[in-house]
Design a protein around this motif. Structure first.
Motif, short mmCIF file in Angstrom:
data_model
loop_
_atom_site.label_atom_id
_atom_site.label_comp_id
_atom_site.label_asym_id
_atom_site.label_seq_id
_atom_site.Cartn_x
_atom_site.Cartn_y
_atom_site.Cartn_z
N ASN A 156 0.76 -1.29 -0.04
CA ASN A 156 -0.04 -0.11 0.11
C ASN A 156 0.96 1.29 -0.03
O ASN A 156 0.66 2.23 0.76
CB ASN A 156 -1.16 -0.02 1.16
CG ASN A 156 -2.28 0.92 0.99
OD1 ASN A 156 -2.59 1.19 -0.09
ND2 ASN A 156 -2.62 1.28 2.01
N THR A 157 2.04 1.27 -0.70
CA THR A 157 2.77 2.31 -0.84
C THR A 157 3.12 2.87 -2.27
O THR A 157 3.02 1.89 -3.10
CB THR A 157 4.39 1.95 -0.31
OG1 THR A 157 4.14 1.63 0.92
CG2 THR A 157 5.17 3.15 -0.35
N LYS A 158 3.07 4.01 -2.68
CA LYS A 158 3.60 4.46 -4.16
C LYS A 158 4.75 5.12 -4.01
O LYS A 158 4.85 6.05 -2.99
CB LYS A 158 2.43 5.37 -4.47
CG LYS A 158 1.13 4.54 -4.83
CD LYS A 158 0.01 5.48 -5.44
CE LYS A 158 -1.31 4.91 -5.57
NZ LYS A 158 -2.27 5.54 -6.20
N LEU A 159 5.82 4.96 -4.75
CA LEU A 159 6.99 5.69 -4.75
C LEU A 159 7.20 6.44 -6.15
O LEU A 159 6.85 5.76 -7.14
CB LEU A 159 8.20 4.77 -4.46
CG LEU A 159 8.12 3.88 -3.34
CD1 LEU A 159 9.49 3.08 -3.30
CD2 LEU A 159 8.20 4.57 -2.05
N ASP A 160 7.89 7.39 -6.17
CA ASP A 160 8.24 8.33 -7.45
C ASP A 160 9.86 7.89 -7.39
O ASP A 160 10.46 8.55 -6.62
CB ASP A 160 7.98 9.55 -7.51
CG ASP A 160 6.15 9.89 -7.51
OD1 ASP A 160 5.80 9.13 -7.99
OD2 ASP A 160 5.89 11.01 -6.96
N ILE A 161 10.19 7.43 -8.81
CA ILE A 161 11.56 7.54 -9.08
C ILE A 161 11.94 8.30 -10.08
O ILE A 161 11.30 8.20 -11.22
CB ILE A 161 11.94 6.00 -9.55
CG1 ILE A 161 11.54 4.94 -8.38
CG2 ILE A 161 13.53 5.71 -9.82
CD1 ILE A 161 10.33 4.15 -8.46
#
Length: 161
Positions: free
Chosen positions: A117-122
């Protein structure tokens, strides 16, 4: 005749109103495999130095992610300086990541597994496109907690306009 035309218009509009929300809805959060939710390029131009940004979504029913592997396309040159790769969460907090670049592969090893339940921006900064071609296609895979194999999770395509 006029009455049947009105009925046809009302039927068309009501069916469009019922169907339209499904097109606008995003993926549900009940998946089991992490995936790439989106990608952007800044500035949106053909020439110069770019920033490519990818959004990694680890769904609620997925296992925690320990590594992300990014395969860079042949027509893109990435900076060898690992300081040009940023990983942040939804709240713009930096995520501690060990970054290594080996040729056309970028390995992001997370110091703490990325929880479901996590969103990351790379952000890949200082990207250069060597030739125009038809675009650039990155491919992604992850390693999850308890699984040693690489799991392919998708691609991100940047079209050349």
């Amino acid at each position: 005749m006029k009455k049947s035309l009105i009925y046809a218009v009302v039927l068309t509009l009501s069916s469009t109103a019922i169907i339209a929300p499904s097109y606008a809805s995003a993926r549900t959060d009940d998946g089991r495999v992490p995936h790439i939710d989106g990608n952007t390029q800044f500035p949106p131009t053909r020439w110069g130095i770019f920033r490519h940004t990818f959004r990694l979504h680890v769904p609620q029913n997925s296992k925690a992610v320990t590594q992300l592997l990014i395969k860079v396309p042949d027509n893109v040159t990435i900076s060898s300086d690992i300081k040009n790769i940023d990983v942040v969460d939804e709240n713009e907090h930096n995520i501690n990541t060990n970054v290594s670049v080996n040729g056309k592969t970028i390995l992001l090893a997370f110091t703490e597994p990325v929880a479901p339940n996590t969103k990351l921006d790379i952000d890949l900064n200082k990207i250069k496109r060597r030739n125009l071609g038809n675009g650039s296609v990155y491919s992604f895979s992850v390693k999850e907690v308890g699984i040693d194999a690489e799991i392919p999770i998708g691609v991100a395509w940047f079209r050349t306009y």
